[in-house]
Design an enzyme around this catalytic site. Structure first.
Site, PDB file in Angstrom:
ATOM      1  CB  THR A  66       0.744  -3.867   8.695  1.00  0.00           C
ATOM      2  OG1 THR A  66       0.057  -4.513   7.720  1.00  0.00           O
ATOM      3  CG2 THR A  66      -0.047  -3.517   9.930  1.00  0.00           C
ATOM      4  CE  LYS A  70       2.849  -3.602   4.701  1.00  0.00           C
ATOM      5  NZ  LYS A  70       2.986  -4.887   3.575  1.00  0.00           N
ATOM      6  N   GLY A 130      -2.405  -6.966 -11.205  1.00  0.00           N
ATOM      7  CA  GLY A 130      -2.435  -5.941 -10.124  1.00  0.00           C
ATOM      8  C   GLY A 130      -1.288  -5.036  -9.972  1.00  0.00           C
ATOM      9  CB  ALA A 134       0.746  -7.424  -2.921  1.00  0.00           C
ATOM     10  CD  GLU A 158      -4.802   5.746 -15.941  1.00  0.00           C
ATOM     11  OE1 GLU A 158      -5.473   4.902 -15.041  1.00  0.00           O
ATOM     12  OE2 GLU A 158      -5.085   6.016 -16.999  1.00  0.00           O
ATOM     13  CE  LYS A 159      -3.533   1.585  -7.888  1.00  0.00           C
ATOM     14  NZ  LYS A 159      -4.637   1.247  -7.249  1.00  0.00           N
ATOM     15  CG  LEU A 233       1.313 -12.305  -3.390  1.00  0.00           C
ATOM     16  CD1 LEU A 233       1.711 -12.939  -4.925  1.00  0.00           C
ATOM     17  CD2 LEU A 233       1.842 -10.927  -3.489  1.00  0.00           C
TER      18      LEU A 233
END
Ligand code: NAP
Length: 291
Positions: A66, A70, A130, A134, A158-159, A233
């Site tokens: 976790t 990861k 997002g 996730a 950008e992400k 989520l």
């Protein structure tokens, strides 16, 4: 639970790990299925080379990974499943003769949640809210299921762009068997206003996570009139603001509890080569919702 000389050891590494409910899920499955194994948390302080070598030499059969390891764990493995490699994140290690092999059961778990709820992504218009870990898992899971189109919407453009590029790279790779999918990266603000309906939306930001139950990443109620299914989520609270808005506009809404349970179930199945029965999954869901 009785520990014998033959009992196999499994566990989770991370920092922190004190909050994890994985031991409860895994140990319940072992008890219900009569499998001689035990699952424990290991707080890990960052030296992943020593950690993986230590766990392997002690014969620990399977490890969940976790936050925050990861991605960094990947260089310590003997092999990584192609989809997990494309995403750049691994949450499950399986003991093999060559070393640990890495898998990503966040993707498998979310896919299994969709199957259990009878939700199909194929040819649908998908929106991912997002662009963190996730969101990345949700986006790759959807791509595998051949949506009609996909939009990655994030506060930081950008992400979202980074995920879009990785998805397109994966869609051009040998491992991908689908047709080209139209993928766009946008800022979350640009999603408001008129557009097509029947959307399937995955809420993958931290917004609305307890104790900030009243927050939502999109507050424009007209947007929700376009949503057929909304999957948040987040699982704490059990009903987020996002879910309330989806339901009030007539759509179906789901939280992330089943995804959480199924990612553990998928790890368990990879390690033990078994199928965990649905009644055991249901029992765990009831146990966790009562907490
Ligand atoms: P992460 O990598 O830290 O990403 C967080 C995301 O939330 C980013 O896209 C971030 O946008 C966005 N965000 C945070 N605060 C925001 C704000 N005030 N306004 C708008 N956007 C905001 O986290 P993660 O690992 O992806 O986890 C995200 C959520 O998924 C968490 O709530 C977690 O509990 C849940 N989750 C559930 C499961 C499950 O099994 N059910 C599994 C994994 C995660 P920026 O990029 O702009 O910062």
């Amino acid at each position: 639970m009785i520990i014998y000389g033959t009992t196999s050891l499994y566990g989770i590494i991370g920092k922190p790990v004190e909050h994890t409910i994985s031991p409860l899920i895994h140990n319940t499955i072992s008890e219900r299925m009569g499998i001689d194994s035990v699952y424990v948390p290991f707080r890990t302080d960052g030296n992943l080379s020593d950690t993986t070598r230590g766990l392997y030499s002690l014969g620990v059969r399977g490890i969940n990974v976790t936050v925050p390891y990861k991605t960094s764990i990947m260089e310590h493995l003997s092999a990584v499943e192609p989809l997990a490699a494309a995403i750049g994140a691994v949450n499950t290690l399986k003991y093999t003769d060559e070393g640990y092999r890495g898998y990503n059961t966040d993707i498998l778990g979310l896919g299994r949640e969709l199957d259990s709820e009878g939700i199909s992504v194929k040819d649908r218009e998908v929106i991912i809210l997002g662009a963190g870990g996730a969101a990345r898992a949700a986006a790759f899971m959807c791509l595998e299921r051949k949506p009609g189109s996909m939009v990655i919407a994030n506060r930081t453009l950008e992400k979202a762009e980074l995920i879009r590029k990785d998805l397109e790279r994966y869609a051009c790779s040998e491992g991908y068997e689908g047709e080209a999918v139209n993928i766009k990266a946008v800022t979350t603000d640009s999603l408001t206003g008129p557009g097509s309906s029947g959307l399937i939306v995955f809420q993958c930001t931290n917004v609305g996570l307890s104790p900030n139950d009243g927050d939502c990443v999109i507050n424009d109620r007209d947007f929700y009139g376009r949503v057929a299914e909304g999957i948040d989520l987040i699982y704490k609270p059990a009903q987020t603001m996002f879910m309330k808005y989806v339901e009030e506009a007539g759509g179906r809404a789901y939280n992330g509890l089943k995804m959480l349970i199924y990612q553990a179930v998928c790890s368990y199945e990879i390690w033990n080569d078994v199928r965990v029965p649905d009644d055991v999954v249901d029992e765990i869901e009831i146990k966790l919702s009562e907490r």
